[in-house]
Design an enzyme around this catalytic site. Structure first.
Site, PDB file in Angstrom:
ATOM      1  N   LEU A   1       0.859  -1.186   0.000  1.00 23.86           N
ATOM      2  CA  LEU A   1       0.000   0.000   0.000  1.00 23.86           C
ATOM      3  C   LEU A   1       0.895   1.235   0.000  1.00 23.86           C
ATOM      4  O   LEU A   1       1.872   1.291   0.747  1.00 23.86           O
ATOM      5  CB  LEU A   1      -0.913   0.017   1.227  1.00 23.86           C
ATOM      6  CG  LEU A   1      -1.972  -1.087   1.331  1.00 23.86           C
ATOM      7  CD1 LEU A   1      -2.739  -0.962   2.641  1.00 23.86           C
ATOM      8  CD2 LEU A   1      -2.923  -1.047   0.154  1.00 23.86           C
ATOM      9  N   ASP A   2       0.554   2.218  -0.819  1.00 18.57           N
ATOM     10  CA  ASP A   2       1.305   3.469  -0.838  1.00 18.57           C
ATOM     11  C   ASP A   2       1.263   4.127   0.544  1.00 18.57           C
ATOM     12  O   ASP A   2       0.320   3.898   1.320  1.00 18.57           O
ATOM     13  CB  ASP A   2       0.724   4.430  -1.874  1.00 18.57           C
ATOM     14  CG  ASP A   2       0.999   3.976  -3.299  1.00 18.57           C
ATOM     15  OD1 ASP A   2       1.866   3.088  -3.475  1.00 18.57           O
ATOM     16  OD2 ASP A   2       0.344   4.503  -4.230  1.00 18.57           O
ATOM     17  N   PRO A   3       2.252   4.969   0.869  1.00 20.78           N
ATOM     18  CA  PRO A   3       2.293   5.575   2.203  1.00 20.78           C
ATOM     19  C   PRO A   3       0.997   6.276   2.624  1.00 20.78           C
ATOM     20  O   PRO A   3       0.606   6.184   3.800  1.00 20.78           O
ATOM     21  CB  PRO A   3       3.450   6.574   2.087  1.00 20.78           C
ATOM     22  CG  PRO A   3       4.388   5.914   1.117  1.00 20.78           C
ATOM     23  CD  PRO A   3       3.483   5.266   0.100  1.00 20.78           C
TER      24      PRO A   3
END
Length: 307
Positions: free
Chosen positions: A65-67
């Site tokens: 998951l992206d930050p």
């Protein structure tokens, strides 16, 4: 002789932490990799403080998951990292805010419905895979809410693993005729986990502290699940304990060692093998006789040994 794991429900806290999974509620900010490392180090330090010989030097997350993205991020601890490939088999579910660049058309819902299909996608430039055109299937795409004043659509996406939701949002904007980009994104499920039993990183650290400082493992048992939970949707094969000992030493599963197989098992399926006490022993490809009539030959070709 290799010591096989005991029943999942009877494992000690240390055993659970060395072959377990946490259904983490990822907060915005840190990367998936950073969170995996954080949990790994916290477990390793706690085991060392308790004088436990077992060390874990690995932790892995189930799908990056992206930050800025939040939600369901199962973290595999210790030997459970060998099960990472299982998450490539299951579906993912997200809730996303689609930020439209113009007035939302009246037929937005019907336009969105057209995207329930296999779609061509090319990974973005900043990705960990090669930028080749590939197909990913959208199983369900539902319009949950629309906010015409702020030009926002709230959508739920159930899709094949490896789907780029940011690219899907871009393509939806083109189809709507407004242009659009992805706003907030939250993952609500990654099979077989969902958002009904998520735990924050801080809850996990508190559970470790209760065990370390108060000798109370109950919060830990509530948060860390046996790694067998990851396998619950896979076809299963029950094998004899002597066959499990051979598997632990690198042998495949031979037909005489098979006690029971799942219904609807097909040649070439990824399967999980268990001992009679319900402990997972290996992952492999089913290459045997589905009817159980064979008395010799290989039943399961090994992919991952779990002890």
């Amino acid at each position: 002789m290799t010591v096989l794991r005991g029943p999942p429900d009877d494992r000690s806290p240390a055993d659970l932490l060395s072959f377990g999974v946490v259904n983490l509620d990822k907060p915005p900010g840190p990367s998936s990799h950073q969170l995996s490392g954080w949990l790994r180090d916290a477990v390793d330090d706690t085991l060392a403080d308790r004088g436990v010989d077992t060390r874990i030097d690995r932790a892995a997350h189930a799908g990056t998951l992206d930050p800025k993205v939040t939600g369901c991020l199962p973290i595999m601890l210790g030997d459970a990292t060998r099960l990472a490939q299982v998450f490539l088999e299951g579906l993912k579910e997200y809730v996303a805010v689609l930020e439209c660049h113009g007035s939302i058309p009246a037929d937005a819902e019907s336009v969105i419905d057209e995207f329930e299909a296999p779609l061509y996608q090319k990974p973005p430039r900043k990705s960990a895979v090669s930028r080749r055109l590939r197909v990913r299937e959208i199983y369900d795409l539902d319009l949950l809410e629309r906010n015409d004043e702020d030009r926002q659509l709230l959508v739920r996406i159930r899709c094949e693993s490896g789907t780029y939701v940011r690219k899907l949002c871009h393509d939806l904007g083109l189809a709507l005729g407004t242009g659009a980009h992805m706003g907030h994104l939250r993952r609500t499920a990654t099979t077989p986990f969902d958002d009904r039993d998520l735990h924050s990183p801080y809850e996990f650290l508190d559970a470790l502290a209760f065990w370390l400082e108060d000798d109370d493992p109950d919060p830990l048992f509530d948060i860390v699940e046996p790694a067998e939970r990851i396998l619950e949707d896979l076809p299963r094969i029950l094998i004899a304990e002597n066959a499990a000992q051979e598997v632990a030493n690198g042998a495949p599963v031979y037909e005489p060692g098979v006690l029971e197989v799942s219904d609807h098992l097909e040649y070439g399926d990824l399967v999980a093998c268990y001992t009679p006490n319900e402990a997972a022993i290996c992952l492999g490809e089913f290459v045997g006789d589905r009817d159980g009539e064979a008395s010799e030959g290989v039943a399961v070709s090994l992919e991952r040994v779990l002890v």
